[in-house]
Design a protein around this motif. Structure first.
Motif, short mmCIF file in Angstrom:
data_model
loop_
_atom_site.label_atom_id
_atom_site.label_comp_id
_atom_site.label_asym_id
_atom_site.label_seq_id
_atom_site.Cartn_x
_atom_site.Cartn_y
_atom_site.Cartn_z
N ARG A 161 0.79 -1.16 0.17
CA ARG A 161 0.05 0.06 0.00
C ARG A 161 1.03 1.33 0.00
O ARG A 161 0.17 2.29 0.52
N GLY A 162 2.22 1.20 -0.29
CA GLY A 162 2.82 2.25 -0.82
C GLY A 162 3.64 3.01 0.68
O GLY A 162 4.24 4.05 0.47
N MET A 163 3.17 2.26 1.59
CA MET A 163 3.69 2.92 3.10
C MET A 163 5.24 2.95 3.06
O MET A 163 5.94 2.03 2.78
N ARG A 164 5.81 4.17 3.57
CA ARG A 164 7.39 4.30 3.79
C ARG A 164 7.91 3.11 4.80
O ARG A 164 7.22 3.19 5.90
N LEU A 165 8.92 2.45 4.36
CA LEU A 165 9.18 1.38 5.28
C LEU A 165 10.18 1.82 6.31
O LEU A 165 10.49 1.05 7.24
N SER A 166 10.65 3.06 6.21
CA SER A 166 11.48 3.65 7.47
C SER A 166 10.74 3.85 8.45
O SER A 166 10.95 4.01 9.55
N TYR A 167 9.39 3.70 8.50
CA TYR A 167 8.50 3.85 9.75
C TYR A 167 8.28 2.59 10.30
O TYR A 167 7.56 2.18 11.26
N GLY A 168 8.94 1.35 9.57
CA GLY A 168 8.72 0.03 10.17
C GLY A 168 9.46 -0.35 11.41
O GLY A 168 10.27 0.48 11.81
N PHE A 169 9.38 -1.53 11.71
CA PHE A 169 10.05 -2.17 12.80
C PHE A 169 10.89 -3.38 12.53
O PHE A 169 10.30 -4.13 11.54
N VAL A 170 11.83 -3.88 13.00
CA VAL A 170 12.64 -4.86 12.86
C VAL A 170 12.04 -6.22 13.77
O VAL A 170 11.88 -5.82 14.84
N ARG A 171 11.97 -7.19 12.88
CA ARG A 171 11.43 -8.52 13.78
C ARG A 171 12.63 -9.48 13.36
O ARG A 171 12.69 -10.19 12.15
N CYS A 182 6.59 -3.81 7.69
CA CYS A 182 5.74 -2.37 7.37
C CYS A 182 4.97 -2.02 8.72
O CYS A 182 4.27 -3.01 9.06
N MET A 183 4.99 -0.96 8.90
CA MET A 183 4.22 -0.64 10.09
C MET A 183 2.67 -0.53 9.93
O MET A 183 1.90 -0.64 10.60
N TYR A 184 2.22 -0.36 8.38
CA TYR A 184 0.97 -0.56 8.20
C TYR A 184 0.40 -1.75 8.26
O TYR A 184 -0.87 -1.82 9.24
N HIS A 185 0.49 -2.82 7.89
CA HIS A 185 -0.04 -4.22 7.93
C HIS A 185 0.98 -5.24 8.37
O HIS A 185 0.55 -6.27 8.28
N GLY A 186 2.09 -4.80 8.91
CA GLY A 186 2.99 -5.63 9.59
C GLY A 186 3.66 -6.69 8.32
O GLY A 186 4.29 -7.84 8.64
N TRP A 187 3.62 -6.35 7.15
CA TRP A 187 4.25 -7.65 5.99
C TRP A 187 5.66 -7.43 6.31
O TRP A 187 6.35 -6.39 6.46
N HIS A 188 6.19 -8.70 6.44
CA HIS A 188 7.51 -9.00 6.88
C HIS A 188 8.61 -9.15 5.59
O HIS A 188 8.08 -9.96 4.78
N GLN A 238 -4.10 8.08 14.69
CA GLN A 238 -3.22 6.68 14.54
C GLN A 238 -3.09 6.49 13.09
O GLN A 238 -2.00 6.30 12.61
N ASP A 239 -4.13 6.81 12.35
CA ASP A 239 -4.18 6.47 11.00
C ASP A 239 -3.61 7.65 10.27
O ASP A 239 -2.93 7.38 9.15
N ARG A 240 -3.60 8.86 10.74
CA ARG A 240 -3.09 9.85 10.06
C ARG A 240 -1.47 9.76 9.60
O ARG A 240 -1.28 10.06 8.79
N ASN A 241 -0.85 9.24 10.76
CA ASN A 241 0.48 8.96 10.52
C ASN A 241 0.85 8.13 9.30
O ASN A 241 1.95 8.40 8.70
N ILE A 242 -0.10 7.04 9.11
CA ILE A 242 0.14 6.18 8.16
C ILE A 242 -0.13 6.75 6.85
O ILE A 242 0.58 6.92 5.73
#
Lengths: 226, 288, 232
Positions: free
Chosen positions: A47-57, A63-69, B233-237
């Motif tokens: 969905r085009g979300m910036r991965l730099s907002y993501g988290f390391v597992r 990805c922070m949006y839907h958690g795709w790893h 919370q959504d706004r940030n996304i």
């Protein structure tokens, strides 16, 4: 394809994520839990979300949006909405090449890229963002050597200049510094400054403040030019 | 096909809350890239002007709506507004730097709950999205998703423990989404949460959430806060999706089975030419 | 319940109190006040409780606090058994440093906090000026945290966090809410980025809208990628 210095190794610990620009492109740089470094296009293909907002597992970036790893090979490993689905092999993020040399992280678009020849064994001091282009900074530094004097000595003295690397002496305290330049969008740049010798904390602090002085001068020049 | 701006002009857009004592007499805002003024006269009557033009105005669901068209499409219907024992809660407005269509699409998505609304609307390891049904109601010209089920730790302000919540989604207009969800207090009714989106322009929007709930216990402040918390919370996304506009070409973003509502929404937008805020491929533009 | 907090979920200042209470493990009564759209904090009822007309408000018996820094100080002195969050009385220099950065946290509210309210709710401000001052504040903190790192200090006044870190954290972490103006995003500040990670790693850390948590796996949770996709 040239390499871009994006920061110091010590500023990206294991299991952490950062964002940088390489040739104007938005890049996510992250280190896995075991310490493996990766640099990718900063966009989740879902969905085009910036991965730099993501988290390391572990060894994956999520990805922070839907958690795709995504694993270190850039391939999607896990889609939380469908835990039993093996993600199609085609879901893959564009990778950049990245390497670390003497405490600096280098990233390039091509697979085969040489890092600039800088002397081994330099000591990282500070990465700093400036709101002026790398060219304005270069011109500032070159123009300053004779113009800006302190106790009859130039504050900065450019000893060598390459495309993205400059060598600068600060005669007053006998520091020899290496500046790695990184362009950012919107007429910004980063400098990653290393010292040729190891410095005490108070020397680093002094250099850090001199760099801020340089930033004030360079940004004022940008202001005058516009 | 009709040009996206002309198509967008046929719809109604929210620009204020009816009973808002804090709105200035002349309230300036933007819709579809145009500067407009909402004027509240001494006797309380309202008017909207855009330069020399005067725009249509109506009141519904606690909000003030306007349309640039002389002959706009009828405003969508929410029949439950007549159920007077519901509590009707306008939640204010939040500005977001994203396409109005991205804001609607995010509202239709449940798979992000465990990661974006952690411990409220979702939590790991309950991440699976079970199959659900989506169709386009041709007579009403709406996207409808039904039998959407998801485990939620705190589905509403009035929920004390986790429940499997069931959702129904309606998209009755390109920039409006309505959801009906399990009411934590009662088995026989559904709570309603709507997202009314004001298109500032194609890359910016203002979002007016509105709720119609069966909840006698929570304070108004609690209910408003809950919805604002979720939306922030959504706004940030939303502000970090690339591109800012909603891509209509299916090759640009990869959907899965969990994204069926979004797939139907994009297809419906494309079919009806409601592409204000969408990313249109150059080839499609020239085919107009 | 140890105290009452008049709270607004989206406020960075209210979050300072919620975060510190969570870190200290203190139970309190939370009363939501509708800052937007109703401006309930300016209502007669609320002005009777706190004439300052601001949020948060912390009350215990007859005591009413309206300044967040004072709340953090009171909480540290009342509930912090470790004594780490506020330096002890024998170290006035350390206390002075914490006070200095508590003062700075007020600058963050006045700059980033105001710019963020404008961004969310279109409150009227001189945006260009406030954004410029926000960048100045972030640069000041970045320079300070960089200098701290030269002495292996990860926090604002030393190797351990104090209430100064908690007071500065919210609006720094929320700067991305304001916009993408150059110098507002954390990508511009490596030392701030590291410090944010340190704060998010503190035991008892809680997020707020606009500040994501790190989604660390809890000890009993298996890594789903390993469970689902056997290696090799």
């Amino acid at each position: 394809m040239a390499c871009t210095g994006v920061g110091f190794s010590k500023n990206l610990s294991n299991a952490r994520v950062m964002r940088a620009f390489v040739n104007g492109k938005d890049v996510v740089i992250w280190r896995s839990r075991s310490g493996k470094l990766s640099a990718w296009e900063n966009r989740c293909p879902h969905r085009g979300m910036r991965l730099s907002y993501g988290f390391v597992r572990g060894e994956a970036l999520a990805c922070m949006y839907h958690g795709w790893h995504y694993g270190v090979d850039g391939k999607c490993k896990y889609i939380p909405a469908h835990p039993n689905l093996e993600p199609p092999k085609t879901i893959q993020i564009q990778r950049y090449s990245s390497c670390e040399k003497d405490g600096v992280i280098w990233v390039s678009e091509g697979i085969e890229a040489n890092t600039p020849e800088i002397p081994a064994g330099l000591f990282p001091i500070r990465s700093m963002e400036l709101h002026c282009s790398a060219d304005v900074l270069k011109n500032t530094l070159c123009g300053l050597t004779s113009a800006s004097l302190e106790n009859d000595q130039p504050v900065f003295h450019v000893t060598d200049e390459q495309e993205d690397v400059m060598y600068i002496d600060i005669p007053k305290r006998k520091f020899a510094l290496c500046f790695i330049l990184q362009n950012f969008p919107h007429s910004r740049c980063f400098i990653h400054v290393l010292s040729e010798r190891e410095c005490a904390p108070r020397d680093k602090k002094w250099i850090s403040r001199v760099l801020e002085r340089l930033r004030r001068i360079a940004e004022n020049r940008t202001g005058e030019a516009t | 096909m009709m040009n996206p701006v002309e198509r967008a002009k046929q719809d109604w857009y929210p620009i204020g809350i009816v009973s808002d004592p804090r709105r200035p007499k002349r309230y300036a805002t933007r819709v579809l890239g145009k500067d407009i003024v909402l004027e509240t006269k001494e006797e309380g009557s309202l008017s909207v002007s855009c330069g020399d033009e005067s725009w249509e105005i109506t009141e519904a669901y606690d909000h003030i709506w306007t349309s640039p068209s002389q002959n706009p499409k009828p405003l969508f219907s929410i029949p439950e507004e007549n159920e007077r024992d519901r509590r009707f809660v306008p939640c204010g407005v939040v500005h977001v730097r994203c396409s109005p269509l991205r804001a609607v699409e995010n509202f239709l998505d449940i798979a992000h709950f465990p990661f974006v609304h952690t411990d409220v609307l979702g939590s790991e390891p309950h991440t699976e999205v079970a199959p659900y049904k989506v169709n386009i109601d041709e007579t009403k010209d709406e996207v409808i998703a039904t039998k959407v089920k998801f485990f939620q730790p705190q589905a509403a302000k009035s929920a004390n423990e986790g429940i499997v919540t069931e959702y129904i989604y309606r998209v009755p207009a390109p920039m409006t989404a309505i959801l009906y969800k399990t009411c934590p207090n009662r088995d026989d009714v559904l709570d309603i949460i709507s997202l009314f989106v004001q298109p500032i322009d194609e890359d910016n929007c203002a979002v007016w959430p509105w709720m119609a709930l069966y909840d006698d216990e929570s304070s108004m402040a609690d209910m408003v806060e809950f919805q604002q918390l979720i939306f922030l919370q959504d706004r940030n996304i939303l502000e970090n999706q690339i591109p800012k506009r909603l891509p209509i070409d299916p090759k640009m973003e990869i959907p899965t089975r969990a994204d069926l509502t979004s797939v139907a929404y994009r297809r419906w937008l494309k079919k009806s030419g409601a592409l204000y805020g969408a990313l249109i491929q150059p080839a499609e533009q020239s085919a107009e | 319940m140890e105290f009452t907090l008049y709270d607004y979920a989206l406020s960075g200042n209210c979050y300072k109190v919620r975060l510190f209470a969570s870190i200290l493990g203190v139970n309190y009564e939370k009363i939501s006040v509708e800052f937007h759209p109703a401006a309930e904090h300016k209502s007669e009822t609320m002005l009777q409780i706190s004439p300052a007309g601001t949020l948060p408000i912390l009350t215990v018996g007859e005591m009413v606090l309206s300044e967040t820094q004072a709340m953090l100080f009171w909480m540290a002195k009342t509930y912090d058994r470790s004594g780490a969050w506020w330096p002890n009385n024998y170290d006035p220099m350390a206390q002075a440093m914490v006070l200095q950065w508590l003062g700075f946290s007020g600058d963050l509210t006045a700059t980033i906090g105001q710019a963020r309210l404008n961004s969310l709710f279109q409150t009227p401000i001189d945006r260009a000026k406030v954004v410029k001052c926000s960048v100045t504040a972030l640069r000041r903190l970045e320079a300070h945290l960089t200098e701290q790192s030269f002495e292996q200090k990860k926090f604002i006044t030393g190797v351990f966090p104090t209430i100064a870190d908690l007071a500065c954290f919210p609006y720094v972490a929320l700067s991305g809410d304001v916009g993408t103006d150059p110098g507002l995003e954390h990508d511009s500040y490596p030392a701030i980025r590291n410090w944010i990670y340190e704060i998010k790693s503190l035991p008892g850390f809680i997020p707020m809208p606009g500040i994501f948590e790190m989604h660390q796996l809890k000890d009993h949770e298996a890594d789903p990628t390993i469970r689902q996709v056997p290696e090799g």
